[in-house]
Scaffold this motif. Structure first.
Motif, mmCIF file in Angstrom:
data_model
loop_
_atom_site.group_PDB
_atom_site.id
_atom_site.type_symbol
_atom_site.label_atom_id
_atom_site.label_comp_id
_atom_site.label_asym_id
_atom_site.label_seq_id
_atom_site.Cartn_x
_atom_site.Cartn_y
_atom_site.Cartn_z
ATOM 1 N N LEU A 223 9.650 2.168 3.550
ATOM 2 C CA LEU A 223 8.461 2.815 4.109
ATOM 3 C C LEU A 223 8.623 4.328 4.085
ATOM 4 O O LEU A 223 7.821 5.043 3.516
ATOM 5 C CB LEU A 223 8.196 2.320 5.533
ATOM 6 N N GLY A 224 9.681 4.830 4.712
ATOM 7 C CA GLY A 224 9.890 6.272 4.720
ATOM 8 C C GLY A 224 8.755 7.003 5.415
ATOM 9 O O GLY A 224 7.984 6.432 6.195
ATOM 10 N N HIS A 225 8.629 8.278 5.118
ATOM 11 C CA HIS A 225 7.656 9.123 5.803
ATOM 12 C C HIS A 225 6.220 8.833 5.362
ATOM 13 O O HIS A 225 5.279 9.029 6.141
ATOM 14 C CB HIS A 225 7.999 10.589 5.535
ATOM 15 N N PHE A 226 6.038 8.354 4.126
ATOM 16 C CA PHE A 226 4.692 8.238 3.562
ATOM 17 C C PHE A 226 4.252 6.804 3.264
ATOM 18 O O PHE A 226 3.087 6.571 2.978
ATOM 19 C CB PHE A 226 4.611 9.045 2.252
ATOM 20 N N GLY A 227 5.182 5.848 3.331
ATOM 21 C CA GLY A 227 4.904 4.520 2.793
ATOM 22 C C GLY A 227 3.846 3.719 3.505
ATOM 23 O O GLY A 227 3.240 2.818 2.896
ATOM 24 N N VAL A 228 3.592 3.996 4.780
ATOM 25 C CA VAL A 228 2.576 3.230 5.511
ATOM 26 C C VAL A 228 1.224 3.315 4.819
ATOM 27 O O VAL A 228 0.456 2.336 4.808
ATOM 28 C CB VAL A 228 2.460 3.739 6.965
ATOM 29 N N PHE A 229 0.920 4.436 4.191
ATOM 30 C CA PHE A 229 -0.414 4.651 3.630
ATOM 31 C C PHE A 229 -0.495 4.303 2.150
ATOM 32 O O PHE A 229 -1.568 4.439 1.555
ATOM 33 C CB PHE A 229 -0.836 6.107 3.850
ATOM 34 N N ARG A 230 0.612 3.840 1.574
ATOM 35 C CA ARG A 230 0.582 3.447 0.170
ATOM 36 C C ARG A 230 0.160 1.983 0.052
ATOM 37 O O ARG A 230 0.608 1.133 0.823
ATOM 38 C CB ARG A 230 1.952 3.676 -0.471
ATOM 39 N N PRO A 231 -0.699 1.669 -0.921
ATOM 40 C CA PRO A 231 -1.154 0.279 -1.085
ATOM 41 C C PRO A 231 0.018 -0.646 -1.390
ATOM 42 O O PRO A 231 1.005 -0.259 -2.013
ATOM 43 C CB PRO A 231 -2.117 0.364 -2.273
ATOM 44 N N SER A 232 -0.118 -1.897 -0.937
ATOM 45 C CA SER A 232 0.891 -2.925 -1.178
ATOM 46 C C SER A 232 0.196 -4.274 -1.276
ATOM 47 O O SER A 232 -0.815 -4.511 -0.595
ATOM 48 C CB SER A 232 1.910 -2.938 -0.036
ATOM 49 N N PRO A 233 0.695 -5.179 -2.116
ATOM 50 C CA PRO A 233 0.115 -6.529 -2.161
ATOM 51 C C PRO A 233 0.164 -7.228 -0.801
ATOM 52 O O PRO A 233 -0.691 -8.058 -0.493
ATOM 53 C CB PRO A 233 1.004 -7.253 -3.197
ATOM 54 N N ASP A 234 1.167 -6.893 0.001
ATOM 55 C CA ASP A 234 1.279 -7.434 1.356
ATOM 56 C C ASP A 234 0.534 -6.505 2.308
ATOM 57 O O ASP A 234 0.979 -5.384 2.579
ATOM 58 C CB ASP A 234 2.750 -7.542 1.754
ATOM 59 N N GLU A 235 -0.602 -6.941 2.825
ATOM 60 C CA GLU A 235 -1.440 -6.112 3.690
ATOM 61 C C GLU A 235 -1.122 -6.267 5.167
ATOM 62 O O GLU A 235 -1.866 -5.771 6.013
ATOM 63 C CB GLU A 235 -2.920 -6.430 3.454
ATOM 64 N N SER A 236 -0.017 -6.948 5.482
ATOM 65 C CA SER A 236 0.257 -7.259 6.886
ATOM 66 C C SER A 236 0.406 -6.005 7.741
ATOM 67 O O SER A 236 -0.046 -5.971 8.888
ATOM 68 C CB SER A 236 1.508 -8.133 7.003
ATOM 69 N N LEU A 237 1.019 -4.954 7.203
ATOM 70 C CA LEU A 237 1.187 -3.737 7.991
ATOM 71 C C LEU A 237 -0.160 -3.061 8.233
ATOM 72 O O LEU A 237 -0.449 -2.601 9.343
ATOM 73 C CB LEU A 237 2.151 -2.772 7.299
ATOM 74 N N TRP A 238 -0.982 -2.984 7.206
ATOM 75 C CA TRP A 238 -2.303 -2.397 7.391
ATOM 76 C C TRP A 238 -3.095 -3.196 8.413
ATOM 77 O O TRP A 238 -3.804 -2.625 9.244
ATOM 78 C CB TRP A 238 -3.036 -2.323 6.053
ATOM 79 N N ARG A 239 -2.974 -4.530 8.361
ATOM 80 C CA ARG A 239 -3.710 -5.344 9.346
ATOM 81 C C ARG A 239 -3.163 -5.125 10.754
ATOM 82 O O ARG A 239 -3.917 -5.150 11.731
ATOM 83 C CB ARG A 239 -3.636 -6.818 8.963
ATOM 84 N N LYS A 240 -1.890 -4.885 10.857
ATOM 85 C CA LYS A 240 -1.311 -4.623 12.181
ATOM 86 C C LYS A 240 -1.825 -3.301 12.742
ATOM 87 O O LYS A 240 -1.988 -3.161 13.957
ATOM 88 C CB LYS A 240 0.216 -4.599 12.087
ATOM 89 N N THR A 241 -2.103 -2.316 11.877
ATOM 90 C CA THR A 241 -2.645 -1.056 12.390
ATOM 91 C C THR A 241 -3.987 -1.287 13.085
ATOM 92 O O THR A 241 -4.304 -0.610 14.062
ATOM 93 C CB THR A 241 -2.825 -0.008 11.268
ATOM 94 N N LEU A 242 -4.762 -2.257 12.608
ATOM 95 C CA LEU A 242 -6.014 -2.590 13.296
ATOM 96 C C LEU A 242 -5.751 -3.096 14.698
ATOM 97 O O LEU A 242 -6.465 -2.776 15.637
ATOM 98 C CB LEU A 242 -6.782 -3.644 12.497
ATOM 99 N N SER A 243 -4.719 -3.893 14.838
ATOM 100 C CA SER A 243 -4.361 -4.419 16.164
ATOM 101 C C SER A 243 -3.939 -3.284 17.091
ATOM 102 O O SER A 243 -4.341 -3.236 18.253
ATOM 103 C CB SER A 243 -3.233 -5.437 16.013
ATOM 104 N N TRP A 244 -3.150 -2.365 16.572
ATOM 105 C CA TRP A 244 -2.723 -1.220 17.397
ATOM 106 C C TRP A 244 -3.902 -0.376 17.823
ATOM 107 O O TRP A 244 -3.871 0.291 18.855
ATOM 108 C CB TRP A 244 -1.722 -0.369 16.630
ATOM 109 N N LEU A 245 -4.959 -0.382 17.016
ATOM 110 C CA LEU A 245 -6.160 0.382 17.358
ATOM 111 C C LEU A 245 -7.173 -0.437 18.147
ATOM 112 O O LEU A 245 -8.278 0.014 18.415
ATOM 113 C CB LEU A 245 -6.814 0.912 16.077
ATOM 114 N N GLY A 246 -6.795 -1.671 18.507
ATOM 115 C CA GLY A 246 -7.685 -2.511 19.292
ATOM 116 C C GLY A 246 -8.829 -3.069 18.483
ATOM 117 O O GLY A 246 -9.846 -3.489 19.038
#
Length: 249
Positions: A223-246
């Protein structure tokens, strides 16, 4: 810091596909908000935090009145959230990603070893020579207005980081009441975990949950400093950001 909004486009479009209205923007002097030549262009981080950021919030409210608001800030974008002071109360939730105290001693080891070269040689010499910081030429940070780079240098050379802007700025951070989820990447090459945690000492009145994101838990090698915002076939992290935002289960 020096990262244009187009870097976040894939993630922003994905959020929009989930039904959220999304606004990204460039601070003055960066990306689409930069003039053709930066030499002599006047802009500071104070301008970004006091003028550009509130203007972006106002534009979003005008375009989508009545919608609940969440704030996502990466690195400097997360650092500046508290600068809004009572203006932060329009947001229901905040997610900061890799946002920490940037004092050079709290940098991650790979960056900390190079920090003296940047702060005591490259910035003092190149910024007056070019009339801006020519980061793109040397592969460091990116091109930045001289005023913004000088101010950032002053922060990064002081343990209090942006807290050295004085009591008025510190008071704004203390006024924040919006719950914050702060995402920390153990493999961040720029900011150490200690640096991440130290930033949130400024938030006296807000609940701050610091979450460590191990790459292997999210189907990523790194992940490093920038990896959260890079596209990935596994969308689980992006979906978790929705949970963190309610915004999701």
């Amino acid at each position: 810091m020096g990262v244009p909004q187009r870097f976040y486009e894939a993630y922003a479009r994905w959020l929009a596909q989930q039904g959220l209205a999304v606004l990204t923007f460039d601070f003055r002097g960066v990306g689409d908000s930069a003039p053709r030549r930066l030499r002599g262009f006047r802009a500071s981080i104070t301008d970004w935090a006091s003028l550009d950021l509130p203007a972006a919030v106002q534009a979003l409210q005008q375009r989508h009145p009545g919608l609940p608001l969440s704030y996502i800030g990466h690195s400097l974008g997360g650092q500046l959230f508290g600068w809004l002071g009572q203006g932060t109360r329009v947001f229901d939730r905040v997610l900061t990603v890799a946002s920490g105290n940037g004092h050079w001693r709290w940098n991650a080891p790979p960056t900390r070893s190079r920090a003296p070269l940047l702060w005591w040689l490259l910035v003092p010499v190149l910024t007056p020579l070019f009339g801006h910081f020519p980061g793109r030429r040397i592969g460091v940070v990116g091109d930045l207005p001289a005023g913004a780079m000088r101010q950032w240098r002053r922060w990064c050379l002081h343990p209090d980081y942006l807290g050295i802007e004085g009591p008025a700025v510190r008071a704004r951070y203390a006024e924040v009441r919006t719950p914050i989820t702060a995402l920390l990447m153990p493999d961040d090459e720029l900011v150490s975990p200690e640096g991440i945690r130290r930033l949130y000492n400024l938030y006296d009145g807000a609940r701050v949950d610091i979450v460590e994101a191990q790459p292997r838990n999210w189907g990523r090698k790194r992940l490093g400093h920038f990896g959260v915002f890079r596209p990935s076939p596994d969308e689980s992290l992006w979906r978790k950001t929705l949970s963190w935002l309610g915004e999701g289960p």
